[in-house]
Design an enzyme around this catalytic site. Structure first.
Site, PDB file in Angstrom:
ATOM      1  CG  HIS A  78      -0.405  -0.031   2.544  1.00  0.00           C
ATOM      2  ND1 HIS A  78      -0.035   1.110   3.234  1.00  0.00           N
ATOM      3  CD2 HIS A  78      -0.131  -1.064   3.377  1.00  0.00           C
ATOM      4  CE1 HIS A  78       0.411   0.785   4.428  1.00  0.00           C
ATOM      5  NE2 HIS A  78       0.388  -0.535   4.548  1.00  0.00           N
ATOM      6  CG  ASP A  97      -2.471   4.068   2.884  1.00  0.00           C
ATOM      7  OD1 ASP A  97      -2.213   3.044   2.217  1.00  0.00           O
ATOM      8  OD2 ASP A  97      -3.181   4.037   3.913  1.00  0.00           O
ATOM      9  CG  ASP A 146       2.846  -0.124   8.000  1.00  0.00           C
ATOM     10  OD1 ASP A 146       2.468  -0.661   6.949  1.00  0.00           O
ATOM     11  OD2 ASP A 146       2.079   0.146   8.944  1.00  0.00           O
ATOM     12  CD  GLU A 194      -3.165  -1.645   5.571  1.00  0.00           C
ATOM     13  OE1 GLU A 194      -3.366  -2.649   6.276  1.00  0.00           O
ATOM     14  OE2 GLU A 194      -2.590  -0.628   6.010  1.00  0.00           O
ATOM     15  CG  ASP A 205      -0.723  -7.174   1.242  1.00  0.00           C
ATOM     16  OD1 ASP A 205       0.162  -6.325   0.991  1.00  0.00           O
ATOM     17  OD2 ASP A 205      -1.880  -6.857   1.585  1.00  0.00           O
TER      18      ASP A 205
END
Length: 594
Positions: free
Chosen positions: A182, A184, A217, A251, A280
């Site tokens: 992701h 974001d 992350d 996400e 993922d």
């Protein structure tokens, strides 16, 4: 020796060791014998005491040998390395170890961090909320940083900012691999900026670590995938099996605009069960009980936020009732915390499977726990013993059972006005062997007694529980706070060739990065995500969903790297190993035959 010689030897041996009559044995010999026996008794008694204190494990000295059943408790795949593309894999591995490539990798990730892509709860749809505009510059960055990816792969933008890249394979009959990440990141609290070692969007490299929001992350995963593919393209590699990339953009806000749209697009384009496997963000590897364990998450917990709302008559605070709405709400929330969900280690669940792998392969696991876990396969008593020991670790217990956390509270508008309304939100992460309905039933029953005690008309999840036809002092309403309840994810199989492919890739990457050989340097053990990823929208695309990005967590966890808080960072060497992992996975999947 010939037979006559053996016979003669046996006869002499019998004579030599024939005991003397007791009356003829020397007293000194008998005395020594008694002393030896007494000594052995004392030693055995001492060892027995040490055994009871768990200082030594006498059982490991004979047939119990816990490691003898490792194949049964937790079978391990062998390391898988590319064969057809062995030379390419080896050459890329050497290239990844150079200072020149390290500099490129650091700049790729640092540059991504320097483009803020924060997502927020309850954002309006794309086109209505201007905060989505932050993703435009990030797309521009990716275009400039990875030119071969953008000139060689087909790119479709879903709901404006969702990115789906397609690297077509030469064999269209082969199911493609789906890699997800992701774009974001969670917002940085402005009040904490001065607490960061380096500015949160600096992408600073201090010679060892890359710092900033998203460095771990999950821009490390997204940039790791693109770095791998850019490197493969630079060497002229063209896949036999297709590769599809799915990069959502919210996400951290439940993916309702990003991955939700991407999931629908992929399902309509490719159909159900169209992908070989999906990888993922998720687990990594770390030291546990003296061994190195990689933990791909084979499932995710479910999710529901329960809103607890109390209303009662208002008025002037100089004439208060015995309990205001805030007081009543407080007691309801205290009652929640006084009655946590009972956690149960059930056979077949992800954390049970993880514990079996620890029993089979962890060198330093306490022998009492190892024995209980081995016997827990068939013995309920042993399973309970193992659960009792494992649940001493609050983190392990949280991964197993349904959890609850009071995260939001609101009530009152003025100090001299009695609050007419007060509410709180209780976040639940639902165990894989439970359900949304089970949580609703539990919470409904939990508060029924207090609703009666405070004379509140009680409604739970749109159903009138009490007070329908009788006067009440106020109301108690519990509901799905945002209408976004999620069932626990299906458990992905670990006895499938696809899981062996992933496991073998993990082992090959770990070995290659350290110059090791063999299959016992790292153990692959299934686990679970306590939170939810974008995969919640991809369940129909493949049953083989594994949440794993090969992040080296050392002696801690990925959450210890500042994820969702100040000083988020990643070790540059760990990021390089992630690039190797994605490269190895793509090449291995390209040669995979089920």
């Amino acid at each position: 020796m010939s037979s006559p010689m053996l016979a003669a030897y046996d006869e002499k041996a019998q004579l030599a060791f024939m005991p003397e009559p007791v009356s003829q044995q020397p007293k000194k010999t008998r005395c020594v014998g008694r002393t030896l026996v007494k000594g052995l008794v004392v030693v055995f008694a001492l060892l027995t005491c040490l055994q009871s204190l768990q200082v030594v494990d006498l059982r490991s000295c004979w047939s119990d040998g816990a490691m003898d059943v490792s194949a049964e408790l937790c079978p391990q795949a062998s390391a898988v390395v590319p064969e057809k593309n062995a030379e390419l894999w080896t050459s890329l591995g050497k290239s990844f170890n150079t200072d020149a490539f390290k500099g490129r990798a650091v700049e790729w990730l640092g540059g991504a961090v320097r483009v803020p892509t924060q997502s927020y709860d309850k954002m309006a749809p794309v086109g209505q909320d201007p905060r989505w505009d932050a993703f435009g510059p990030f797309h521009d960055y990716l275009l400039g940083a990875f030119p071969l990816v953008h000139s060689s792969l087909e790119l479709t933008k879903v709901n404006t900012y969702g990115l789906v890249y397609v690297w077509k394979g030469s064999e269209s009959s082969l199911k493609p691999v789906l890699l997800a990440a992701h774009q974001d990141v969670v917002p940085v609290n402005p009040d904490t900026v001065d607490k960061w070692s380096y500015p949160p969007f600096s992408g600073h490299f201090d010679g060892k670590r890359i710092w900033g929001r998203g460095s771990s992350d999950d821009k490390s995963g997204l940039i790791g995938i693109l770095s791998s593919i850019e490197s493969l393209l630079e060497r002229g590699f063209q896949p036999t099996r297709g590769v599809v990339l799915a990069f959502g953009f919210d996400e951290e806000a439940s993916g309702i605009h990003g991955a939700a749209s991407i999931g629908k697009y992929l399902l309509s384009t490719y159909g159900k069960d169209a992908f070989l496997l999906l990888v993922d963000e998720g687990g990594g590897f770390a030291q546990e009980f003296g061994g190195v364990f990689a933990t791909p998450a084979i499932a995710e917990k479910g999710y529901i936020d329960v809103r607890v709302e109390v209303t009662s008559p208002g008025g002037h605070s100089s004439v208060p009732p015995a309990h205001t709405t805030i007081g009543i709400l407080s007691q309801l929330l205290v009652h929640y915390e006084a009655n946590p969900y009972e956690a149960r280690l059930a056979r077949g669940t992800p954390m049970y499977l993880k514990s079996q792998c620890l029993a089979a392969h962890a060198p330093s696991i306490p022998h009492k726990l190892r024995r209980a876990l081995k016997r827990a396969v068939k013995s309920d008593k042993a399973l309970h013993e193992a659960q009792k020991e494992l649940f001493k670790d609050a983190g392990f217990r949280s991964f197993v059972g349904t959890t609850q956390a009071i995260d939001l509270i609101n009530g009152g508008v003025k100090t001299n006005a009695l609050p007419e309304q007060a509410w709180g939100v209780v976040n639940h992460r639902i165990a894989t062997d439970s359900s949304v309905n089970a949580v609703k039933e539990h919470d409904t029953a939990l508060l029924k007694g207090l609703a009666h005690d405070f004379n509140l008309s009680y409604t739970a999840f749109s159903e009138q529980i009490t007070g329908k036809d009788t006067p009440a002092y106020g109301t108690l309403t519990i509901s799905d706070a945002w209408g976004a309840a999620l069932e626990p994810a299906p458990i992905s199989p670990i006895d499938a060739p696809e899981y062996a492919l992933l496991s073998g890739t993990i082992k090959a990457t770990y070995n290659a990065h350290r110059g090791l050989d063999g299959d016992k340097n790292i153990v692959v053990a299934p686990g679970i995500m306590s939170g939810n990823t974008d995969t919640r929208y991809y369940w129909a695309l493949t049953p083989h969903i594994y949440r794993y990005n090969h992040h080296n967590s050392g002696n801690g966890t990925a959450l210890s790297n500042g994820v969702h808080t100040i000083n988020e960072s990643i070790d540059a060497d760990a990021f390089l190993e992630m690039i190797k992992f994605f490269t190895t996975l793509i090449l291995n999947a390209d040669e995979f035959k089920a």
